[in-house]
Design an enzyme around this catalytic site. Structure first.
Site, PDB file in Angstrom:
ATOM      1  N   LYS A  33       0.812  -1.172   0.077  1.00 54.56           N
ATOM      2  CA  LYS A  33       0.042  -0.155   0.073  1.00 54.56           C
ATOM      3  C   LYS A  33       0.870   1.259  -0.038  1.00 54.56           C
ATOM      4  O   LYS A  33       1.672   1.544   0.834  1.00 54.56           O
ATOM      5  CB  LYS A  33      -0.842   0.197   1.120  1.00 54.56           C
ATOM      6  CG  LYS A  33      -1.769   1.335   1.064  1.00 54.56           C
ATOM      7  CD  LYS A  33      -2.923   1.156   2.369  1.00 54.56           C
ATOM      8  CE  LYS A  33      -2.531   1.785   3.611  1.00 54.56           C
ATOM      9  NZ  LYS A  33      -2.382   3.248   3.689  1.00 54.56           N
ATOM     10  N   ASP A  60      -3.325   4.437  -1.763  1.00 59.23           N
ATOM     11  CA  ASP A  60      -4.553   4.781  -0.927  1.00 59.23           C
ATOM     12  C   ASP A  60      -4.531   6.384  -0.905  1.00 59.23           C
ATOM     13  O   ASP A  60      -3.857   6.921   0.160  1.00 59.23           O
ATOM     14  CB  ASP A  60      -3.992   4.204   0.361  1.00 59.23           C
ATOM     15  CG  ASP A  60      -4.949   4.491   1.516  1.00 59.23           C
ATOM     16  OD1 ASP A  60      -6.211   4.903   1.222  1.00 59.23           O
ATOM     17  OD2 ASP A  60      -4.732   4.321   2.556  1.00 59.23           O
ATOM     18  N   LYS A  62      -7.359   7.973  -1.277  1.00 55.20           N
ATOM     19  CA  LYS A  62      -8.860   8.507  -0.619  1.00 55.20           C
ATOM     20  C   LYS A  62      -9.250   9.915  -1.523  1.00 55.20           C
ATOM     21  O   LYS A  62      -9.242  10.906  -0.709  1.00 55.20           O
ATOM     22  CB  LYS A  62      -8.783   8.927   0.738  1.00 55.20           C
ATOM     23  CG  LYS A  62      -8.200   7.790   1.570  1.00 55.20           C
ATOM     24  CD  LYS A  62      -8.168   7.922   3.185  1.00 55.20           C
ATOM     25  CE  LYS A  62      -8.033   6.795   3.922  1.00 55.20           C
ATOM     26  NZ  LYS A  62      -6.620   6.446   3.805  1.00 55.20           N
ATOM     27  N   LEU A  63      -9.412   9.736  -2.765  1.00 60.64           N
ATOM     28  CA  LEU A  63      -9.621  10.795  -3.717  1.00 60.64           C
ATOM     29  C   LEU A  63     -11.241  11.355  -3.236  1.00 60.64           C
ATOM     30  O   LEU A  63     -12.122  10.599  -2.893  1.00 60.64           O
ATOM     31  CB  LEU A  63      -9.702  10.309  -4.898  1.00 60.64           C
ATOM     32  CG  LEU A  63      -8.593   9.644  -5.663  1.00 60.64           C
ATOM     33  CD1 LEU A  63      -8.844   9.395  -7.203  1.00 60.64           C
ATOM     34  CD2 LEU A  63      -7.595  10.992  -5.470  1.00 60.64           C
ATOM     35  N   ARG A 176      -3.462  -6.278  14.313  1.00 55.31           N
ATOM     36  CA  ARG A 176      -2.335  -6.338  14.990  1.00 55.31           C
ATOM     37  C   ARG A 176      -2.404  -8.000  15.665  1.00 55.31           C
ATOM     38  O   ARG A 176      -3.360  -8.338  16.144  1.00 55.31           O
ATOM     39  CB  ARG A 176      -2.383  -5.843  16.514  1.00 55.31           C
ATOM     40  CG  ARG A 176      -2.267  -4.067  16.174  1.00 55.31           C
ATOM     41  CD  ARG A 176      -0.727  -3.761  15.692  1.00 55.31           C
ATOM     42  NE  ARG A 176      -0.696  -2.343  15.426  1.00 55.31           N
ATOM     43  CZ  ARG A 176      -1.086  -1.831  14.544  1.00 55.31           C
ATOM     44  NH1 ARG A 176      -1.504  -2.084  13.299  1.00 55.31           N
ATOM     45  NH2 ARG A 176      -0.621  -0.437  14.308  1.00 55.31           N
ATOM     46  N   GLN A 185      -3.558   3.188  16.847  1.00 54.86           N
ATOM     47  CA  GLN A 185      -4.751   2.667  16.530  1.00 54.86           C
ATOM     48  C   GLN A 185      -5.529   2.059  17.868  1.00 54.86           C
ATOM     49  O   GLN A 185      -4.703   1.842  18.809  1.00 54.86           O
ATOM     50  CB  GLN A 185      -4.338   1.223  15.706  1.00 54.86           C
ATOM     51  CG  GLN A 185      -3.850   1.506  14.581  1.00 54.86           C
ATOM     52  CD  GLN A 185      -4.782   1.849  13.119  1.00 54.86           C
ATOM     53  OE1 GLN A 185      -5.801   2.072  13.435  1.00 54.86           O
ATOM     54  NE2 GLN A 185      -4.213   1.673  12.242  1.00 54.86           N
ATOM     55  N   GLY A 205       1.015  -2.395   8.802  1.00 49.60           N
ATOM     56  CA  GLY A 205       1.880  -1.270   8.669  1.00 49.60           C
ATOM     57  C   GLY A 205       3.148  -1.891   9.614  1.00 49.60           C
ATOM     58  O   GLY A 205       3.979  -2.551   9.318  1.00 49.60           O
TER      59      GLY A 205
HETATM   60  O1  C5P Z   1       0.890   0.679  11.177  1.00 46.14           O
HETATM   61  P1  C5P Z   1      -0.142   0.622  11.042  1.00 46.14           P
HETATM   62  O2  C5P Z   1      -0.604  -0.981  10.805  1.00 46.14           O
HETATM   63  O3  C5P Z   1      -1.375   0.998  12.151  1.00 46.14           O
HETATM   64  O4  C5P Z   1      -1.096   1.148   9.422  1.00 46.14           O
HETATM   65  C1  C5P Z   1      -2.141   0.922   9.074  1.00 46.14           C
HETATM   66  C2  C5P Z   1      -2.287   1.611   7.773  1.00 46.14           C
HETATM   67  O5  C5P Z   1      -3.646   1.596   7.377  1.00 46.14           O
HETATM   68  C3  C5P Z   1      -1.690   3.051   7.685  1.00 46.14           C
HETATM   69  O6  C5P Z   1      -1.197   3.446   6.321  1.00 46.14           O
HETATM   70  C4  C5P Z   1      -3.357   3.877   7.470  1.00 46.14           C
HETATM   71  O7  C5P Z   1      -3.030   5.021   7.173  1.00 46.14           O
HETATM   72  C5  C5P Z   1      -3.934   2.949   7.099  1.00 46.14           C
HETATM   73  N1  C5P Z   1      -5.513   3.121   7.404  1.00 46.14           N
HETATM   74  C6  C5P Z   1      -5.886   3.045   8.628  1.00 46.14           C
HETATM   75  N2  C5P Z   1      -7.237   3.263   9.068  1.00 46.14           N
HETATM   76  C7  C5P Z   1      -8.138   3.290   7.981  1.00 46.14           C
HETATM   77  C8  C5P Z   1      -7.617   3.196   6.832  1.00 46.14           C
HETATM   78  C9  C5P Z   1      -6.130   3.181   6.533  1.00 46.14           C
HETATM   79  O8  C5P Z   1      -5.167   2.605   9.651  1.00 46.14           O
HETATM   80  N3  C5P Z   1      -9.181   3.327   8.362  1.00 46.14           N
END
Ligand code: C5P
Length: 231
Positions: A33, A60, A62-63, A176, A185, A205
């Protein structure tokens, strides 16, 4: 279930850092991503480089803009071979995106309500409804507009899957392993839970990108998923 449903979020500040990570991950990851940060740093050149290297890309961005602009931007993205692109889940934006994608294989994913939004944020926008109601409304509108899938919190996966049926692509960030740091998060689920509740792909991520051994972190996630699907 897909053999490897993991999409690694390349949330890094330069194309160089992203390239190093992709090299370290090797064949353990085939889907990445690219979000706003790396897009601003490396642009479509880096996206094309990933694709040329045989990787799938989830762009990603998000347009959200007037229909004509969204249509034209999506049509540009469609030409590059990107596999997934996000747009906001407002009907006019989604319809324009579907038009812009045309007959290309690009899959469009709608963002319903940002998972960082709570009731207060919706009230701030002037929406009088509950977040769950707005998510549901937007999922229905997305399906009507011809959108291919939804990005959602894993905690919403089950109810969204019930609305979309099996054909929609459900992608969940906020995943996670038990014991892994949550970062910022708040509402997370484990990889096995997200898949059990109907997710097709998991965006991961920091659990991978900040691991001492990123490939081992991916292997751990896959083991958990496969153990979960046998349980
Ligand atoms: O590091 P982590 O696993 O929290 O990363 C999650 C990824 O998913 C980040 O790129 C974040 O911008 C994206 N994301 C999110 N929640 C959303 C949409 C996208 O965490 N609702």
């Amino acid at each position: 279930m897909k053999t490897n449903p993991v999409i690694v979020a390349l949330d890094v500040e330069s194309a160089g850092d992203a390239r190093a990570l992709v090299t370290r991950l090797g064949s353990s990851v085939s889907f990445y991503k690219v979000g706003m940060e790396l897009y601003a740093a490396g642009g479509m050149d880096f996206v094309r480089e990933l694709i040329a290297g045989g990787k799938d890309v989830f762009l990603d961005l998000k347009l959200y803009d007037i229909g004509e602009t969204v249509k034209r931007a999506v049509s540009q993205v469609a030409r590059t071979g990107v596999r997934f692109l996000t747009v906001h889940g407002s009907s006019a934006v989604m319809r324009a995106a579907v038009e812009g994608r045309g007959r290309s294989p690009l899959k469009l994913l709608a963002v319903t309500v940002l998972t960082s939004f709570d009731q207060q944020d919706l009230a701030d926008l002037g929406y009088p409804c509950a977040t769950g109601e707005l998510v549901e409304l937007r999922v229905r509108k997305a399906m009507q507009a011809g959108i291919d899938g939804i990005v959602a919190s894993p905690l919403e996966a089950r109810s969204i899957r019930a609305l979309t049926g099996p054909r929609a692509i459900l992608v969940t960030p906020g995943v996670r392993s038990a014991g892994a740091g949550k970062g910022d998060q708040k509402r997370v689920a484990t990889p096995a839970e997200a898949i059990r509740d109907g997710a097709d792909y998991l965006v991961i991520g920091r659990q991978v990108t900040r691991a001492a051994d990123p490939a081992a972190a991916v292997a751990q996630v896959l083991d958990e998923i496969h153990a979960g699907s046998r349980a």
